[in-house]
Design a protein around this motif. Sequence first.
Motif, PDB file in Angstrom:
ATOM      1  N   VAL A 198       0.839  -1.206   0.000  1.00  0.00           N
ATOM      2  CA  VAL A 198       0.000   0.000   0.000  1.00  0.00           C
ATOM      3  C   VAL A 198       0.870   1.250   0.000  1.00  0.00           C
ATOM      4  O   VAL A 198       0.607   2.215  -0.736  1.00  0.00           O
ATOM      5  CB  VAL A 198      -0.946  -0.015   1.213  1.00  0.00           C
ATOM      6  N   LYS A 199       1.916   1.244   0.808  1.00  0.00           N
ATOM      7  CA  LYS A 199       2.816   2.400   0.876  1.00  0.00           C
ATOM      8  C   LYS A 199       3.508   2.627  -0.469  1.00  0.00           C
ATOM      9  O   LYS A 199       3.657   3.773  -0.921  1.00  0.00           O
ATOM     10  CB  LYS A 199       3.851   2.185   1.976  1.00  0.00           C
ATOM     11  N   ALA A 200       3.918   1.544  -1.114  1.00  0.00           N
ATOM     12  CA  ALA A 200       4.608   1.661  -2.399  1.00  0.00           C
ATOM     13  C   ALA A 200       3.718   2.282  -3.458  1.00  0.00           C
ATOM     14  O   ALA A 200       4.200   2.937  -4.383  1.00  0.00           O
ATOM     15  CB  ALA A 200       5.103   0.300  -2.863  1.00  0.00           C
ATOM     16  N   ALA A 201       2.401   2.101  -3.329  1.00  0.00           N
ATOM     17  CA  ALA A 201       1.450   2.619  -4.322  1.00  0.00           C
ATOM     18  C   ALA A 201       1.235   4.119  -4.198  1.00  0.00           C
ATOM     19  O   ALA A 201       0.555   4.717  -5.045  1.00  0.00           O
ATOM     20  CB  ALA A 201       0.117   1.883  -4.206  1.00  0.00           C
ATOM     21  N   GLY A 202       1.791   4.729  -3.164  1.00  0.00           N
ATOM     22  CA  GLY A 202       1.818   6.188  -3.075  1.00  0.00           C
ATOM     23  C   GLY A 202       0.459   6.861  -3.020  1.00  0.00           C
ATOM     24  O   GLY A 202       0.298   7.971  -3.525  1.00  0.00           O
ATOM     25  N   GLY A 203      -0.543   6.215  -2.440  1.00  0.00           N
ATOM     26  CA  GLY A 203      -1.853   6.836  -2.315  1.00  0.00           C
ATOM     27  C   GLY A 203      -2.889   6.368  -3.316  1.00  0.00           C
ATOM     28  O   GLY A 203      -4.081   6.666  -3.177  1.00  0.00           O
ATOM     29  N   VAL A 204      -2.464   5.641  -4.351  1.00  0.00           N
ATOM     30  CA  VAL A 204      -3.431   5.053  -5.286  1.00  0.00           C
ATOM     31  C   VAL A 204      -4.111   3.883  -4.570  1.00  0.00           C
ATOM     32  O   VAL A 204      -3.438   3.055  -3.960  1.00  0.00           O
ATOM     33  CB  VAL A 204      -2.739   4.556  -6.571  1.00  0.00           C
ATOM     34  N   PRO A 205      -5.439   3.792  -4.604  1.00  0.00           N
ATOM     35  CA  PRO A 205      -6.137   2.708  -3.907  1.00  0.00           C
ATOM     36  C   PRO A 205      -5.672   1.336  -4.373  1.00  0.00           C
ATOM     37  O   PRO A 205      -5.602   1.057  -5.569  1.00  0.00           O
ATOM     38  CB  PRO A 205      -7.609   2.944  -4.277  1.00  0.00           C
ATOM     39  N   VAL A 206      -5.348   0.483  -3.403  1.00  0.00           N
ATOM     40  CA  VAL A 206      -4.878  -0.881  -3.686  1.00  0.00           C
ATOM     41  C   VAL A 206      -5.942  -1.873  -3.219  1.00  0.00           C
ATOM     42  O   VAL A 206      -6.378  -1.830  -2.064  1.00  0.00           O
ATOM     43  CB  VAL A 206      -3.553  -1.173  -2.970  1.00  0.00           C
ATOM     44  N   LEU A 207      -6.347  -2.754  -4.123  1.00  0.00           N
ATOM     45  CA  LEU A 207      -7.341  -3.784  -3.815  1.00  0.00           C
ATOM     46  C   LEU A 207      -6.725  -5.157  -3.995  1.00  0.00           C
ATOM     47  O   LEU A 207      -5.959  -5.390  -4.929  1.00  0.00           O
ATOM     48  CB  LEU A 207      -8.571  -3.636  -4.717  1.00  0.00           C
ATOM     49  N   MET A 208      -7.068  -6.055  -3.093  1.00  0.00           N
ATOM     50  CA  MET A 208      -6.516  -7.407  -3.148  1.00  0.00           C
ATOM     51  C   MET A 208      -7.183  -8.228  -4.236  1.00  0.00           C
ATOM     52  O   MET A 208      -8.414  -8.210  -4.387  1.00  0.00           O
ATOM     53  CB  MET A 208      -6.730  -8.105  -1.801  1.00  0.00           C
ATOM     54  N   SER A 209      -6.389  -8.976  -4.973  1.00  0.00           N
ATOM     55  CA  SER A 209      -6.908  -9.961  -5.914  1.00  0.00           C
ATOM     56  C   SER A 209      -7.429 -11.149  -5.128  1.00  0.00           C
ATOM     57  O   SER A 209      -6.708 -11.730  -4.308  1.00  0.00           O
ATOM     58  CB  SER A 209      -5.800 -10.398  -6.871  1.00  0.00           C
ATOM     59  N   GLY A 210      -8.685 -11.543  -5.382  1.00  0.00           N
ATOM     60  CA  GLY A 210      -9.293 -12.620  -4.605  1.00  0.00           C
ATOM     61  C   GLY A 210      -8.620 -13.961  -4.768  1.00  0.00           C
ATOM     62  O   GLY A 210      -8.561 -14.761  -3.835  1.00  0.00           O
ATOM     63  N   GLY A 211      -8.106 -14.239  -5.960  1.00  0.00           N
ATOM     64  CA  GLY A 211      -7.371 -15.480  -6.186  1.00  0.00           C
ATOM     65  C   GLY A 211      -8.234 -16.728  -6.140  1.00  0.00           C
ATOM     66  O   GLY A 211      -9.463 -16.676  -6.250  1.00  0.00           O
ATOM     67  N   ALA A 212      -7.574 -17.864  -5.959  1.00  0.00           N
ATOM     68  CA  ALA A 212      -8.257 -19.155  -5.923  1.00  0.00           C
ATOM     69  C   ALA A 212      -9.134 -19.258  -4.683  1.00  0.00           C
ATOM     70  O   ALA A 212      -8.912 -18.575  -3.682  1.00  0.00           O
ATOM     71  CB  ALA A 212      -7.236 -20.282  -5.933  1.00  0.00           C
ATOM     72  N   ARG A 213     -10.122 -20.117  -4.759  1.00  0.00           N
ATOM     73  CA  ARG A 213     -11.017 -20.308  -3.616  1.00  0.00           C
ATOM     74  C   ARG A 213     -10.229 -20.856  -2.434  1.00  0.00           C
ATOM     75  O   ARG A 213      -9.442 -21.796  -2.564  1.00  0.00           O
ATOM     76  CB  ARG A 213     -12.143 -21.275  -3.987  1.00  0.00           C
ATOM     77  N   THR A 214     -10.435 -20.267  -1.270  1.00  0.00           N
ATOM     78  CA  THR A 214      -9.748 -20.713  -0.061  1.00  0.00           C
ATOM     79  C   THR A 214     -10.454 -21.926   0.532  1.00  0.00           C
ATOM     80  O   THR A 214     -11.575 -22.271   0.161  1.00  0.00           O
ATOM     81  CB  THR A 214      -9.698 -19.588   0.984  1.00  0.00           C
ATOM     82  N   ALA A 215      -9.793 -22.578   1.496  1.00  0.00           N
ATOM     83  CA  ALA A 215     -10.338 -23.789   2.099  1.00  0.00           C
ATOM     84  C   ALA A 215     -11.632 -23.529   2.855  1.00  0.00           C
ATOM     85  O   ALA A 215     -12.473 -24.417   2.983  1.00  0.00           O
ATOM     86  CB  ALA A 215      -9.298 -24.416   3.029  1.00  0.00           C
ATOM     87  N   SER A 216     -11.795 -22.312   3.356  1.00  0.00           N
ATOM     88  CA  SER A 216     -13.010 -21.960   4.082  1.00  0.00           C
ATOM     89  C   SER A 216     -13.310 -20.483   3.870  1.00  0.00           C
ATOM     90  O   SER A 216     -12.404 -19.693   3.582  1.00  0.00           O
ATOM     91  CB  SER A 216     -12.842 -22.231   5.578  1.00  0.00           C
ATOM     92  N   PRO A 217     -14.574 -20.078   4.032  1.00  0.00           N
ATOM     93  CA  PRO A 217     -14.906 -18.654   3.927  1.00  0.00           C
ATOM     94  C   PRO A 217     -14.174 -17.831   4.962  1.00  0.00           C
ATOM     95  O   PRO A 217     -13.742 -16.699   4.688  1.00  0.00           O
ATOM     96  CB  PRO A 217     -16.423 -18.630   4.169  1.00  0.00           C
ATOM     97  N   GLN A 218     -14.004 -18.379   6.161  1.00  0.00           N
ATOM     98  CA  GLN A 218     -13.320 -17.644   7.218  1.00  0.00           C
ATOM     99  C   GLN A 218     -11.887 -17.305   6.834  1.00  0.00           C
ATOM    100  O   GLN A 218     -11.393 -16.200   7.129  1.00  0.00           O
ATOM    101  CB  GLN A 218     -13.328 -18.457   8.530  1.00  0.00           C
ATOM    102  N   GLU A 219     -11.220 -18.232   6.154  1.00  0.00           N
ATOM    103  CA  GLU A 219      -9.837 -17.978   5.720  1.00  0.00           C
ATOM    104  C   GLU A 219      -9.795 -16.799   4.762  1.00  0.00           C
ATOM    105  O   GLU A 219      -8.924 -15.926   4.865  1.00  0.00           O
ATOM    106  CB  GLU A 219      -9.253 -19.221   5.046  1.00  0.00           C
ATOM    107  N   PHE A 220     -10.741 -16.742   3.833  1.00  0.00           N
ATOM    108  CA  PHE A 220     -10.758 -15.625   2.895  1.00  0.00           C
ATOM    109  C   PHE A 220     -11.085 -14.327   3.616  1.00  0.00           C
ATOM    110  O   PHE A 220     -10.448 -13.296   3.365  1.00  0.00           O
ATOM    111  CB  PHE A 220     -11.774 -15.871   1.784  1.00  0.00           C
ATOM    112  N   LEU A 221     -12.032 -14.350   4.517  1.00  0.00           N
ATOM    113  CA  LEU A 221     -12.405 -13.141   5.253  1.00  0.00           C
ATOM    114  C   LEU A 221     -11.243 -12.623   6.103  1.00  0.00           C
ATOM    115  O   LEU A 221     -11.076 -11.414   6.257  1.00  0.00           O
ATOM    116  CB  LEU A 221     -13.633 -13.411   6.124  1.00  0.00           C
TER     117      LEU A 221
END
Length: 276
Positions: A198-221
Amino acid sequence: MISSQYAGKRVRLSRILPDGKSVIFAFDHGVEHGPGEISEGRLDPRVLIREVVEAGVDAIMTTPGIARMTWDIWANRVAMIIKVSGKTSLRPAEDQLLQSIISSVVEAVALGGDGVAATVYWGSQYEDKMLERWTQIRLKAEELGVPALQLAYPRGPHIKNRYAVDIVAYGARAAMETGADLIKTYYTGSTETFRQVVKAAGGVPVLMSGGARTASPQEFLRKVHSVMEAGGSGVVVGRNVFQAGDIRGMVRAIRAVVHEGADPEEAAKLLDGSGA
């Protein structure tokens, strides 16, 4: 006096990031991976788009064909980001690190879109070609007052670990310096390391790529919560929503973490218990 283009971009960004944060549903997987990742009952794009819209995503990032066939579902309800680059997994292995142009900024505007998205594989042998295409897309978007989301993915023959913090931060910095208005990139495994991205992006909004399905919803959350704690602006998520048993509950849970700062375990209680 501000320019019309600046005003238009701010208006569209406010739809994508209503409170400076966003839950964006990614649905370009049919081009990238084929229909196999989508269950038979959800192959009709109208089924999935209706579910996520009614569940309350802030925006959808999808292909021009899907946007066109579902416009009556999402119009005036959620922001629309048109993916203007793509590739299939059918092409030869040596060409997998190159994306082709599949739409344009002009078509995105004609469709009623609020933004465009394109991928740059930083470190790819095709980096020069992808940068040239990204620049053309970004300059046209700037001309029309449309935000440009860069999928800043470090991938290449010399990159041993695409999720390493120094590699991901480099990609985020390159995205910022090449004019991205929004950045989608990999989660680096912890709040502390993602804070560096986030710091490297210098203020541009950074959003996480969701990627592959995790083992559980809690892990993704938990990943989403970590990103928000690091100063991230949200998530662009596909498989962890459309492969969920309870799509609407999963969207509500992600929204609770992103917009309300909810604890991941508490947010998971919004699911119907079907496994998600």
